[in-house]
Structure formats: structure tokens, C-alpha cells
Design an enzyme around this catalytic site. Structure first.
Site, mmCIF file in Angstrom:
data_model
loop_
_atom_site.group_PDB
_atom_site.id
_atom_site.type_symbol
_atom_site.label_atom_id
_atom_site.label_comp_id
_atom_site.label_asym_id
_atom_site.label_seq_id
_atom_site.Cartn_x
_atom_site.Cartn_y
_atom_site.Cartn_z
ATOM 1 C CG PHE A 149 -0.286 0.460 2.502
ATOM 2 C CD1 PHE A 149 -0.159 1.814 2.789
ATOM 3 C CD2 PHE A 149 0.233 -0.443 3.428
ATOM 4 C CE1 PHE A 149 0.454 2.255 3.957
ATOM 5 C CE2 PHE A 149 0.858 -0.021 4.590
ATOM 6 C CZ PHE A 149 0.973 1.329 4.851
ATOM 7 C CE LYS A 173 -2.939 -8.633 -4.366
ATOM 8 N NZ LYS A 173 -3.348 -7.608 -3.331
ATOM 9 C CD GLU A 176 -5.404 -6.000 0.543
ATOM 10 O OE1 GLU A 176 -4.495 -5.890 -0.314
ATOM 11 O OE2 GLU A 176 -5.295 -6.680 1.574
ATOM 12 C CB SER A 226 4.785 -7.433 5.867
ATOM 13 O OG SER A 226 3.800 -8.320 5.395
ATOM 14 C CB CYS A 281 10.332 -0.238 2.951
ATOM 15 S SG CYS A 281 11.049 0.342 1.429
ATOM 16 C CD GLU A 383 8.264 -2.788 8.516
ATOM 17 O OE1 GLU A 383 7.529 -3.770 8.296
ATOM 18 O OE2 GLU A 383 8.824 -2.158 7.613
#
Ligand code: NAD
Length: 499
Positions: A149, A173, A176, A226, A281, A383
Site C-alpha cells: 500500500f 495485483k 487492496e 511485509s 520501508c 517493524e
């Protein structure tokens, strides 16, 4: 309620599985759209479209493929404001940051425009009597990208920019949580002259991901997200014979040496720690001042800056950052702050109570600052991915270099110093994939390659740059003999060398 779609074979297509996810407006907390979750059959349909498009696209000469990428770059630039607004509305990052997200993606498209040069093979004339050897880099076929995301423009472009320029057909893909930018990019690619079926977007959750991983017509998968899911994608994808590059989570440290310019360091830590609400990240969630004296001086400068952070609506030009992506993610970050307090770290600034006036249901969270965090604490090992900066004090350079080197993640790291010798030694020895020297977020430009070490990346090949071209192509080597003087007299029964 707005219903989003998939983008298959050059056209928007309604979802047919009957399953949907909510896309939120993080600023208000309201659901703004429904995104369809693809079934296995819908993934298969995308694969079949791509299989049909692939031979024609792979046969397009590289300079024509590059022209499509040039057109695409121009169109993305022309739609910058629209894309940034769409991105901020679903992700919550401020508009300037959304533009940056799109821009870093454009840089990969610029790199991909060089594909005629990048995809060239090698040639050895006269490797033996009448023998020449040449190699070529051919596309893999149908490839897929599963994206997170936090960079809904840049990360899909990292992947499809290079994959498509190399002659592959790409299925994205996206996350979402914010699928609208990837969908819009696929429309722009079509407008740029990309043939239907070359870039498709299929929305979905685990079911779609599993269908991608299991489909043996998909030859390679790029993943960013992740670490637990990255490892899963790598294991399941490779078990099905795919090439997989899977980038995972991170916990990037910034070492602050006693000779560093503290005013510069504080500015860099504010941007790298709290920009985009820490949902990067390559953010810096851990600062490591070397010596207690530097730690005290750093905290004294950071505390008022963190307390004064301006958090605002995504379209507020003065806001440092906007809301987090979802209520669930905000809850997760708050839980880590609670845990940090329980573990005995010193919470110098507590952002948990922040409320955005008039937007009390938005997913806002104030900036937090922890001192006296130790590497044994869960909040240091894991994290957090939120606006939380942790200070881990080190006594000396050796302790400082050990902290990121021993950490389970190894995405990025930075050192702030005026000492070239210390910086050079640090860069050589630290066990992390991307190193910044007085640069807090060392994301390489598109013509270098991006990737971390340890649990920050599964697979051997990095994203974009020369590594990206290698990932999305396979090498074929031809040894050709054109002998003078007709048929050779004797067959070769033993292995030959080219004398
Ligand atoms: P995520 O792992 O939740 O999701 C990433 C993708 O995996 C999404 O497309 C999602 O739909 C899919 N997914 C989620 N759960 C799944 C499951 N159980 N099975 C199969 N697929 C699943 O990550 P996110 O929250 O979207 O992104 C944030 C994470 O991404 C952070 O950990 C961040 O560090 C990482 N990240 C890493 C890099 C890098 O290059 N190393 C870059 C950006 C983000």
C-alpha cells in the site's frame, strides 16, 4: 458506493467473485469505494489474455517498445496532479509526497526507455575456427507483481516498467488498500500505445495471490510487502518453478557519530522518521547516537521538533504528514507504543492522544519519540511502520555498527559523520543492503538496483537497474559455426575445446 474494477485486456472489468474489500478515505475514516477480490478464475483469465498478447509484444522491436515507454512517461507526467490526488485520497500521504511517489516511478520508466541498449546481448567473433558465440536476453513471458500500500505508484512502476520494456506481459495485483493509482496507470499505458493484455491489473487478497503463485504459466513474481508474506510468496512461488524476488520489511538505523553536524542530523531524522507517517520501508525509525553526550544533545533538539510536528489533511501544503492508511494500522502502531512503555523505554513525546479537529474519525496519529530503547525490546526487533522514532544509545562505533548488522532486517542504514575513514569502514562492514553516508534515505536512483539483505529480501536479484533487466529476461547463448570448405571429415566423439 463506488465500485472499483479489474483492468483486463485493455478494458475495465467488473469483479465476478462476489467478494469485495473496503477502500477507506483515511482523512475521514469513511469507506469511499469497494474493491473486487478476484477469484482463481479471474486470475486465470488475466493469464490467458497475457499469454495471447505475449508473442506479439515480445516481437516488437526494442526501439518501438521504448517509444511506448516514452509516451507513457509523458502521459504520467501530464496526469501528475490527478494521480497525486487519487493517491493521497486512498493512502493519506500529503500531496507533495504523493507527487514524489509518482516521480520516483517515472524515473524507472525513464530508465526503461533505454531498453534497446540495456537488453543488448554479447558477441564474440572468432571464438574458434569459423565459430562465433553470441548471447541474447529474451523476455520470460507472463510475469506478475504483488505490491504494497505504501507506494502505489512507484512500486508497480519499479516492476512493470522494466518487465514490459523487456518484452514481457505483466499482471499487477496491487494492495487492496489503495488500488486506484495502479488501475489508472494501466489505462494510461493503453493510451500510450501499449497493446491490450500487456499490462493488466487484478485486484484481490490472498486468494488472488495464491492463484498467481500456483499458476505455472506465470514465469516470475516480484513482491514487495511485509517479511512474513514475502517469505511465503518466495517459498510458494519458487516451489512452482518461478523466479521470485520478494522484498520485505525493514528497521533502518541512523548512526550519529560524535563529530556529526547535529542540526543537519535533526532535520534529516525528522524527515526520514516522520515523513509519510513513517510508512516507508526506507524510513529511519531508529537513531543510534554514539556516546551519551550526543544522545542527550540529540534528544534535546528532537523533542521540541516532534512536539511541534504539523499533522494535517493530505491537501494541506504545510502538513508534515497526513493520516495513516487504515484504522487497523493505526491501532497496530499504537499497540507498539503501549508495548514500548511496558518494556521500559522512555517515552519522551507521546503522539497517541493526537486528534485532528473536525476529522476525529480519521486515522491520525501524532509523532512519538522514545529514548533508552534497547535491542532486546520487541519494539526494537520488530517493524512499527508509523510515526515513531526510537533512540538506541551506543557507547562507541563498534556497538553502533553491530546494531543494524545483527538486526533481523537489513534494508537501509545511514551514518552521519564528518570522518571519511569511519564512513568508509562503516559502508564496507555493515550487514545491510543500502547504505547512506550523510543521506538518511539511500534509495538508489532507477539505473542502480534496489534491495535489502537478511529478512528484508528473499531471492537473489534486486529491483530495477541492471538487476531488474536480468530478473525479467533469460539469457540464451548461441554458438555458430560457418565452416569454409564444406563438410568436416570426422565426427567429434570427445569434448572439444576451441584451440
Ligand atoms: P503486506 O505484506 O500486508 O501486503 C503486500 C501485498 O501482499 C499486498 O498486495 C497484499 O494484498 C498481499 N497480501 C497481504 N496479506 C497476504 C497473505 N496473507 N497472503 C498473500 N498475500 C497477502 O504489506 P503492506 O502493509 O501493504 O506494506 C507494508 C510493508 O511493505 C512493510 O512491511 C514495508 O516495510 C514493506 N515494504 C518493503 C519495501 C522494500 O522494498 N523492502 C518497500 C515498500 C514496503
Amino acid at each position: 458506493m463506488k465500485e472499483l474494477h479489474h483492468f483486463l485486456n485493455g478494458a475495465p472489468v467488473k469483479g465476478t467473485s462476489g467478494r469485495f474489500g473496503d477502500v477507506f478515505n483515511p482523512a475521514t475514516g469513511e469507506v469511499q469505494a469497494k474493491v473486487p477480490f478476484a477469484s482463481r478464475a479471474e486470475i486465470r483469465r488475466a493469464v490467458e489474455n497475457a499469454l495471447e498478447a505475449f508473442p506479439k509484444w515480445a516481437a516488437v522491436n526494442p526501439q518501438r517498445r521504448a517509444r511506448v515507454m516514452f509516451n507513457f512517461k509523458s502521459l504520467v507526467e501530464a496526469h501528475m496532479d490527478e494521480l497525486a490526488a487519487l493517491l493521497s485520497a486512498e493512502h493519506g500521504k500529503v500531496l507533495a509526497d504523493s507527487r514524489g511517489d509518482v516521480l520516483r516511478g517515472i524515473e524507472v520508466i525513464e530508465f526503461a526507455c533505454g531498453i534497446p541498449h540495456l537488453q543488448k546481448g554479447e558477441y564474440t567473433e572468432g571464438a574458434g575456427p569459423g565459430i562465433d558465440i553470441y548471447s541474447m536476453r529474451q523476455p520470460l513471458g507472463v510475469v506478475a507483481g504483488i505490491t504494497p500500500f505504501n507506494f502505489p505508484a512507484m512500486i508497480p512502476m519499479w516492476m512493470f516498467g522494466v518487465a514490459i520494456a523487456c518484452g514481457n506481459c505483466f499482471i499487477n495485483k496491487p494492495s487492496e488498500k489503495d488500488p486506484s493509482v495502479p488501475l489508472r496507470l494501466s489505462e494510461l499505458f493503453l493510451e500510450a500505445g501499449g497493446p491490450p493484455g500487456v499490462l493488466q491489473v487484478v485486484n484481490g487478497d490472498k486468494e488472488a495471490v495464491d492463484a498467481i503463485l500456483d499458476d505455472t504459466d506465470i514465469k516470475a513474481v516480484s513482491f514487495v510487502g511485509s517479511s512474513a508474506i514475502a517469505e511465503y510468496v518466495y517459498t510458494r512461488g519458487t516451489a512452482h518453478g518461478k523466479r521470485v524476488q520478494a522484498m520485505g520489511g525493514a528497521k533502518n538505523h541512523a548512526i550519529v557519530m560524535p563529530d556529526a553536524d547535529l542540526d543537519q542530523v535533526v532535520n534529516e531524522l525528522m524527515g526520514a522518521g516522520y515523513g509519510s507517517g513513517g510508512e516507508r520501508c526506507m524510513a529511519i525509525p531508529v537513531a543510534v547516537p554514539v556516546t551519551d553526550k550526543i544522545a542527550d544533545a540529540l534528544i534535546a533538539r528532537l523533542k521540541p521538533r516532534v512536539e511541534a510536528l504539523k499533522i494535517g489533511l493530505p491537501n494541506d501544503p504545510d502538513a508534515a504528514y497526513g493520516p495513516l492508511v487504515t484504522a487497523a494500522h493505526r491501532r497496530k502502531v499504537m499497540d507498539y507504543i503501549d508495548l514500548g512503555v511496558q518494556e521500559g523505554a522512555d517515552l519522551v513525546v507521546d503522539g497517541r492522544g493526537f486528534k485532528m479537529q473536525g476529522y476525529e474519525n480519521g486515522f491520525y496519529l501524532g509523532g512519538s519519540l522514545f529514548d533508552r530503547v534497547t535491542p532486546e525490546m520487541t519494539t526494537c526487533k520488530e517493524e512499527i511502520f508509523g510515526p515513531v522514532l526510537q533512540i538506541v544509545r551506543a557507547h562507541d562505533f563498534e556497538e553502533a555498527i553491530t546494531l543494524p548488522s545483527k538486526h533481523q532486517y537489513g534494508n537501509g542504514v545511514a551514518i552521519f559523520t564528518r570522518d571519511g575513514d569511519a564512513a568508509r569502514e562503516f559502508a564496507a562492514r555493515v550487514q545491510v543492503g543500502m547504505v547512506g553516508i550523510n543521506v538518511p534515505i539511500p534509495v538508489p536512483l532507477a539505473y542502480h538496483s534496489f534491495g535489502g539483505w537478511k529478512r528484508s529480501a528473499f531471492g537473489d536479484v534486486n529491483q530495477h537497474g541492471p538487476e531488474g533487466v536480468r530478473f525479467y529476461t533469460k539469457i540464451k547463448t548461441v554458438t555458430a559455426r560457418w565452416p569454409k570448405g564444406g563438410v568436416r571429415e570426422n565426427p567429434d566423439f570427445v569434448i572439444q575445446t576451441m584451440k
